[in-house]
Design a protein around this motif. Structure first.
Motif, mmCIF file in Angstrom:
data_model
loop_
_atom_site.group_PDB
_atom_site.id
_atom_site.type_symbol
_atom_site.label_atom_id
_atom_site.label_comp_id
_atom_site.label_asym_id
_atom_site.label_seq_id
_atom_site.Cartn_x
_atom_site.Cartn_y
_atom_site.Cartn_z
ATOM 1 N N SER A 1 -7.691 5.927 -5.101
ATOM 2 C CA SER A 1 -6.850 7.052 -4.712
ATOM 3 C C SER A 1 -7.467 7.732 -3.491
ATOM 4 O O SER A 1 -8.571 8.252 -3.593
ATOM 5 N N PRO A 2 -6.781 7.713 -2.333
ATOM 6 C CA PRO A 2 -5.530 6.980 -2.085
ATOM 7 C C PRO A 2 -5.748 5.472 -2.149
ATOM 8 O O PRO A 2 -6.879 4.993 -2.078
ATOM 9 N N LYS A 3 -4.645 4.743 -2.288
ATOM 10 C CA LYS A 3 -4.700 3.284 -2.409
ATOM 11 C C LYS A 3 -5.299 2.667 -1.148
ATOM 12 O O LYS A 3 -5.026 3.121 -0.045
ATOM 13 N N HIS A 4 -6.123 1.632 -1.345
ATOM 14 C CA HIS A 4 -6.796 0.969 -0.222
ATOM 15 C C HIS A 4 -6.031 -0.267 0.238
ATOM 16 O O HIS A 4 -5.488 -1.008 -0.579
ATOM 17 N N LEU A 5 -6.040 -0.473 1.539
ATOM 18 C CA LEU A 5 -5.458 -1.652 2.170
ATOM 19 C C LEU A 5 -6.464 -2.106 3.228
ATOM 20 O O LEU A 5 -6.899 -1.299 4.046
ATOM 21 N N ASN A 6 -6.855 -3.364 3.170
ATOM 22 C CA ASN A 6 -7.737 -3.922 4.188
ATOM 23 C C ASN A 6 -6.966 -4.938 5.000
ATOM 24 O O ASN A 6 -6.290 -5.801 4.437
ATOM 25 N N LEU A 7 -7.073 -4.825 6.328
ATOM 26 C CA LEU A 7 -6.448 -5.767 7.255
ATOM 27 C C LEU A 7 -7.559 -6.499 7.997
ATOM 28 O O LEU A 7 -8.363 -5.866 8.680
ATOM 29 N N THR A 8 -7.596 -7.815 7.851
ATOM 30 C CA THR A 8 -8.582 -8.624 8.570
ATOM 31 C C THR A 8 -7.845 -9.415 9.634
ATOM 32 O O THR A 8 -6.977 -10.235 9.314
ATOM 33 N N SER A 9 -8.180 -9.158 10.885
ATOM 34 C CA SER A 9 -7.515 -9.826 12.000
ATOM 35 C C SER A 9 -7.882 -11.304 12.019
ATOM 36 O O SER A 9 -9.047 -11.669 11.876
ATOM 37 N N LEU A 10 -6.883 -12.156 12.213
ATOM 38 C CA LEU A 10 -7.111 -13.601 12.253
ATOM 39 C C LEU A 10 -7.107 -14.141 13.677
ATOM 40 O O LEU A 10 -7.309 -15.335 13.886
ATOM 41 N N ASP A 11 -6.872 -13.265 14.672
ATOM 42 C CA ASP A 11 -6.840 -13.718 16.067
ATOM 43 C C ASP A 11 -7.103 -12.550 17.008
ATOM 44 O O ASP A 11 -7.331 -11.430 16.570
ATOM 45 N N GLY A 12 -7.095 -12.830 18.291
ATOM 46 C CA GLY A 12 -7.260 -11.788 19.297
ATOM 47 C C GLY A 12 -8.689 -11.268 19.401
ATOM 48 O O GLY A 12 -9.612 -11.823 18.809
ATOM 49 N N ASN A 13 -8.856 -10.192 20.159
ATOM 50 C CA ASN A 13 -10.170 -9.592 20.366
ATOM 51 C C ASN A 13 -10.796 -9.080 19.081
ATOM 52 O O ASN A 13 -12.010 -8.941 18.988
ATOM 53 N N GLU A 14 -9.977 -8.768 18.082
ATOM 54 C CA GLU A 14 -10.466 -8.228 16.815
ATOM 55 C C GLU A 14 -10.669 -9.311 15.759
ATOM 56 O O GLU A 14 -10.842 -8.995 14.586
ATOM 57 N N LYS A 15 -10.633 -10.594 16.158
ATOM 58 C CA LYS A 15 -10.720 -11.686 15.195
ATOM 59 C C LYS A 15 -11.893 -11.476 14.239
ATOM 60 O O LYS A 15 -13.004 -11.155 14.652
ATOM 61 N N ASP A 16 -11.604 -11.636 12.953
ATOM 62 C CA ASP A 16 -12.565 -11.503 11.846
ATOM 63 C C ASP A 16 -13.009 -10.071 11.574
ATOM 64 O O ASP A 16 -13.850 -9.843 10.706
ATOM 65 N N MET A 17 -12.468 -9.084 12.274
ATOM 66 C CA MET A 17 -12.777 -7.684 11.969
ATOM 67 C C MET A 17 -11.848 -7.208 10.860
ATOM 68 O O MET A 17 -10.662 -7.539 10.847
ATOM 69 N N THR A 18 -12.404 -6.433 9.927
ATOM 70 C CA THR A 18 -11.609 -5.861 8.843
ATOM 71 C C THR A 18 -11.461 -4.369 9.064
ATOM 72 O O THR A 18 -12.446 -3.661 9.265
ATOM 73 N N PHE A 19 -10.207 -3.918 9.036
ATOM 74 C CA PHE A 19 -9.872 -2.515 9.224
ATOM 75 C C PHE A 19 -9.583 -1.905 7.852
ATOM 76 O O PHE A 19 -8.697 -2.365 7.139
ATOM 77 N N ALA A 20 -10.349 -0.876 7.508
ATOM 78 C CA ALA A 20 -10.236 -0.204 6.217
ATOM 79 C C ALA A 20 -9.156 0.876 6.317
ATOM 80 O O ALA A 20 -9.320 1.868 7.032
ATOM 81 N N CYS A 21 -8.053 0.678 5.617
ATOM 82 C CA CYS A 21 -6.888 1.561 5.697
ATOM 83 C C CYS A 21 -6.587 2.148 4.319
ATOM 84 O O CYS A 21 -7.143 1.721 3.311
#
Length: 134
Positions: free
Chosen positions: A66-86
């Protein structure tokens, strides 16, 4: 993740306390996020004179937080393999996501704790609506 599967269109975007105007940022009206399984495909935003391609990310959710977590891991581009904690909130066909700002990355693991953005905080807030199939 099944709850957020489908096609989503942007209805509001805030960046560090400022509302992004869809009139001055052409293409945001047409931008889509398509979620299938644990993959998110982001369709390009058309910018005059700029070639932008589709982007792919892996998505994982934790609705027990709480609040609910969402992780986005980029599979391409300059952010490849970076995980964004949302964080995210789903209310029927409306999805709200607050994330670190993707293009001015200070610390992508710095998860927001509320659905707000302020000047200099490095956050974006997206409000999306599910695209209904006819």
């Amino acid at each position: 993740a099944k709850q957020i599967e489908g096609e989503w269109r942007f209805v509001e975007v805030q960046l560090e306390g400022r509302q992004v105007s869809f009139e001055t940022r052409p293409g945001w009206n047409d931008k889509r996020w398509i979620v299938k399984g644990n993959e998110l495909t982001s369709t390009p935003v058309g910018q005059p004179g700029r070639v932008v391609r589709e982007r792919k990310s892996r998505i994982s959710l934790d609705a027990t937080k709480s609040p609910k977590h969402l992780n986005l891991t980029s599979l391409d581009g300059n952010e490849k393999d970076m995980t964004f904690a949302c964080i995210y909130e789903l209310d029927k066909d409306r999805l709200k996501i607050c994330s670190p700002y993707f293009y001015n990355i200070v610390d992508p693991s710095n998860r927001p704790n509320e659905f707000t953005t302020n000047a200099g905080d490095g956050r974006m807030l997206y409000v999306l609506e599910r695209v209904k199939s006819n």
